[in-house]
Design a protein around this motif. Structure first.
Motif, PDB file in Angstrom:
ATOM      1  N   GLN A  75      31.926  23.749  21.344  1.00  0.00           N
ATOM      2  CA  GLN A  75      30.939  24.712  21.267  1.00  0.00           C
ATOM      3  C   GLN A  75      30.673  25.406  19.800  1.00  0.00           C
ATOM      4  O   GLN A  75      29.799  25.844  19.166  1.00  0.00           O
ATOM      5  CB  GLN A  75      30.874  25.548  22.487  1.00  0.00           C
ATOM      6  CG  GLN A  75      30.535  24.966  23.742  1.00  0.00           C
ATOM      7  CD  GLN A  75      30.796  25.891  24.778  1.00  0.00           C
ATOM      8  OE1 GLN A  75      30.617  27.277  24.661  1.00  0.00           O
ATOM      9  NE2 GLN A  75      30.960  25.417  25.838  1.00  0.00           N
ATOM     10  N   ARG A  76      32.088  25.937  19.570  1.00  0.00           N
ATOM     11  CA  ARG A  76      32.304  26.656  18.472  1.00  0.00           C
ATOM     12  C   ARG A  76      31.928  25.771  16.906  1.00  0.00           C
ATOM     13  O   ARG A  76      31.504  26.229  16.276  1.00  0.00           O
ATOM     14  CB  ARG A  76      33.859  27.103  18.199  1.00  0.00           C
ATOM     15  CG  ARG A  76      34.334  27.940  19.358  1.00  0.00           C
ATOM     16  CD  ARG A  76      33.624  29.543  19.327  1.00  0.00           C
ATOM     17  NE  ARG A  76      32.152  29.889  19.190  1.00  0.00           N
ATOM     18  CZ  ARG A  76      31.079  29.439  19.988  1.00  0.00           C
ATOM     19  NH1 ARG A  76      31.232  29.144  21.107  1.00  0.00           N
ATOM     20  NH2 ARG A  76      30.015  29.538  19.517  1.00  0.00           N
ATOM     21  N   CYS A  77      32.323  24.503  17.067  1.00  0.00           N
ATOM     22  CA  CYS A  77      32.226  23.589  16.005  1.00  0.00           C
ATOM     23  C   CYS A  77      30.511  23.418  15.648  1.00  0.00           C
ATOM     24  O   CYS A  77      29.938  23.528  14.737  1.00  0.00           O
ATOM     25  CB  CYS A  77      32.717  22.180  16.241  1.00  0.00           C
ATOM     26  SG  CYS A  77      32.724  21.020  15.026  1.00  0.00           S
ATOM     27  N   LEU A  78      29.742  23.426  17.017  1.00  0.00           N
ATOM     28  CA  LEU A  78      28.293  23.080  16.796  1.00  0.00           C
ATOM     29  C   LEU A  78      27.870  24.566  16.174  1.00  0.00           C
ATOM     30  O   LEU A  78      26.853  24.689  15.404  1.00  0.00           O
ATOM     31  CB  LEU A  78      27.740  23.160  18.339  1.00  0.00           C
ATOM     32  CG  LEU A  78      27.683  21.907  18.876  1.00  0.00           C
ATOM     33  CD1 LEU A  78      27.272  21.786  20.181  1.00  0.00           C
ATOM     34  CD2 LEU A  78      26.908  20.832  17.946  1.00  0.00           C
ATOM     35  N   TRP A  79      28.385  25.777  16.565  1.00  0.00           N
ATOM     36  CA  TRP A  79      28.009  27.029  15.977  1.00  0.00           C
ATOM     37  C   TRP A  79      28.315  26.957  14.550  1.00  0.00           C
ATOM     38  O   TRP A  79      27.152  27.377  13.485  1.00  0.00           O
ATOM     39  CB  TRP A  79      28.623  27.976  16.585  1.00  0.00           C
ATOM     40  CG  TRP A  79      28.216  29.377  15.836  1.00  0.00           C
ATOM     41  CD1 TRP A  79      29.020  30.028  14.857  1.00  0.00           C
ATOM     42  CD2 TRP A  79      27.161  30.385  16.189  1.00  0.00           C
ATOM     43  NE1 TRP A  79      28.270  31.288  14.500  1.00  0.00           N
ATOM     44  CE2 TRP A  79      27.325  31.328  15.245  1.00  0.00           C
ATOM     45  CE3 TRP A  79      26.033  30.165  17.129  1.00  0.00           C
ATOM     46  CZ2 TRP A  79      26.273  32.298  15.447  1.00  0.00           C
ATOM     47  CZ3 TRP A  79      25.100  31.159  17.027  1.00  0.00           C
ATOM     48  CH2 TRP A  79      25.351  32.379  16.058  1.00  0.00           C
ATOM     49  N   GLN A  80      29.406  26.373  14.002  1.00  0.00           N
ATOM     50  CA  GLN A  80      29.711  26.427  12.472  1.00  0.00           C
ATOM     51  C   GLN A  80      28.741  25.426  11.855  1.00  0.00           C
ATOM     52  O   GLN A  80      28.294  25.792  10.782  1.00  0.00           O
ATOM     53  CB  GLN A  80      31.278  26.007  12.352  1.00  0.00           C
ATOM     54  CG  GLN A  80      32.206  27.347  12.983  1.00  0.00           C
ATOM     55  CD  GLN A  80      32.199  28.337  12.187  1.00  0.00           C
ATOM     56  OE1 GLN A  80      31.380  29.478  12.081  1.00  0.00           O
ATOM     57  NE2 GLN A  80      33.178  28.580  11.076  1.00  0.00           N
ATOM     58  N   CYS A  81      28.525  24.381  12.661  1.00  0.00           N
ATOM     59  CA  CYS A  81      27.605  23.354  11.663  1.00  0.00           C
ATOM     60  C   CYS A  81      26.410  23.912  11.674  1.00  0.00           C
ATOM     61  O   CYS A  81      25.457  23.613  10.658  1.00  0.00           O
ATOM     62  CB  CYS A  81      27.715  21.921  12.392  1.00  0.00           C
ATOM     63  SG  CYS A  81      29.566  21.225  12.491  1.00  0.00           S
ATOM     64  N   GLN A  82      25.800  24.492  12.682  1.00  0.00           N
ATOM     65  CA  GLN A  82      24.290  24.840  12.785  1.00  0.00           C
ATOM     66  C   GLN A  82      23.848  25.844  12.203  1.00  0.00           C
ATOM     67  O   GLN A  82      22.808  26.242  11.900  1.00  0.00           O
ATOM     68  CB  GLN A  82      23.797  24.658  14.218  1.00  0.00           C
ATOM     69  CG  GLN A  82      23.791  23.115  14.895  1.00  0.00           C
ATOM     70  CD  GLN A  82      23.359  23.317  16.347  1.00  0.00           C
ATOM     71  OE1 GLN A  82      23.500  24.354  17.129  1.00  0.00           O
ATOM     72  NE2 GLN A  82      23.552  22.007  16.755  1.00  0.00           N
ATOM     73  N   VAL A  83      25.009  26.880  12.183  1.00  0.00           N
ATOM     74  CA  VAL A  83      24.510  28.302  11.580  1.00  0.00           C
ATOM     75  C   VAL A  83      25.420  28.427  10.343  1.00  0.00           C
ATOM     76  O   VAL A  83      24.847  28.670   9.309  1.00  0.00           O
ATOM     77  CB  VAL A  83      24.776  29.543  12.824  1.00  0.00           C
ATOM     78  CG1 VAL A  83      24.320  30.740  12.262  1.00  0.00           C
ATOM     79  CG2 VAL A  83      24.033  28.868  14.095  1.00  0.00           C
ATOM     80  N   THR A  84      26.657  28.827  10.669  1.00  0.00           N
ATOM     81  CA  THR A  84      27.669  29.228   9.328  1.00  0.00           C
ATOM     82  C   THR A  84      27.549  28.370   8.105  1.00  0.00           C
ATOM     83  O   THR A  84      27.373  28.631   7.265  1.00  0.00           O
ATOM     84  CB  THR A  84      29.183  29.310   9.764  1.00  0.00           C
ATOM     85  OG1 THR A  84      29.038  30.230  11.168  1.00  0.00           O
ATOM     86  CG2 THR A  84      29.811  30.092   8.777  1.00  0.00           C
TER      87      THR A  84
END
Length: 195
Positions: A75-84
């Motif tokens: 989940q955190r990886c998705l956030w990093q890829c899609q947002v950060t």
């Protein structure tokens, strides 16, 4: 070795009294840590938020339970890829033109602030996940004994259940990563206040 017993209440209390964002800002401001984190991000492909998360746990004498960690990491990886990373890419793309235009410079600064907010959100989600540990789903466990090499311990935590290229890289790369991780871990005092 993992402790199957209930979490040490002193360690868990310390974790709950130490906000991850505050811990991360303090550690990141320590000389050499920012450069080490950026090297780990750029060369090893590691998520700096996760690196700081594991440092936070370790400083409280805790570590993430591997099975529980896997879904949170995804989940955190998705956030990093899609947002950060999208924001970071925009900021980096504007670097050259920002030196020629005040309006682009202002836009780049706004994107930089949004990137920092995205990092903070990710950190807060890591914290909420750890704080929500329950007897039904134990997410963090006691570190039974202090590792003689905290950098190797941290590298093992970061590579748990990861089938990425990181686990297959050569010794030279891992030694470079360990050097960067040592910069971080020498700042940590595991089990402080939890003896």
């Amino acid at each position: 070795m993992r402790d199957s017993n209930t979490l040490d209440s002193t360690r868990l209390q310390r974790l709950q009294q130490t906000p991850l964002w505050d811990f991360a800002l303090t550690l990141y401001a320590t000389p050499g840590v920012e450069a080490a984190c950026l090297k780990l991000q750029d060369e090893a492909g590691l998520d700096v938020c996760e690196v700081l998360f594991h440092c936070w746990l370790y400083s409280c004498g805790l570590e993430a339970e591997p099975k529980a960690l896997a879904s949170q990491r995804e989940q955190r990886c998705l956030w990093q890829c899609q947002v950060t990373e999208v924001l970071r890419g925009l900021r980096q793309d504007l670097k050259a033109s920002a030196s020629e235009s005040e309006s682009v410079k202002a836009l780049r600064e706004t994107i930089k602030q949004a990137e920092l907010m995205a990092e903070r959100e990710n950190i807060q989600r890591w914290q909420a996940w750890a704080w929500a540990s329950s007897s039904d789903e134990q997410r963090v466990v006691n570190v039974v004994e202090k590792s003689p090499d905290a950098a190797k311990w941290l590298l093992n935590q970061l590579l748990l259940d990861q089938g990425s290229h990181q686990a297959e890289d050569g010794t030279k790369e891992k030694n470079e990563w360990l050097c960067s991780l040592q910069t971080l871990t020498c700042q940590l005092d595991p089990h402080q206040g939890a003896r």
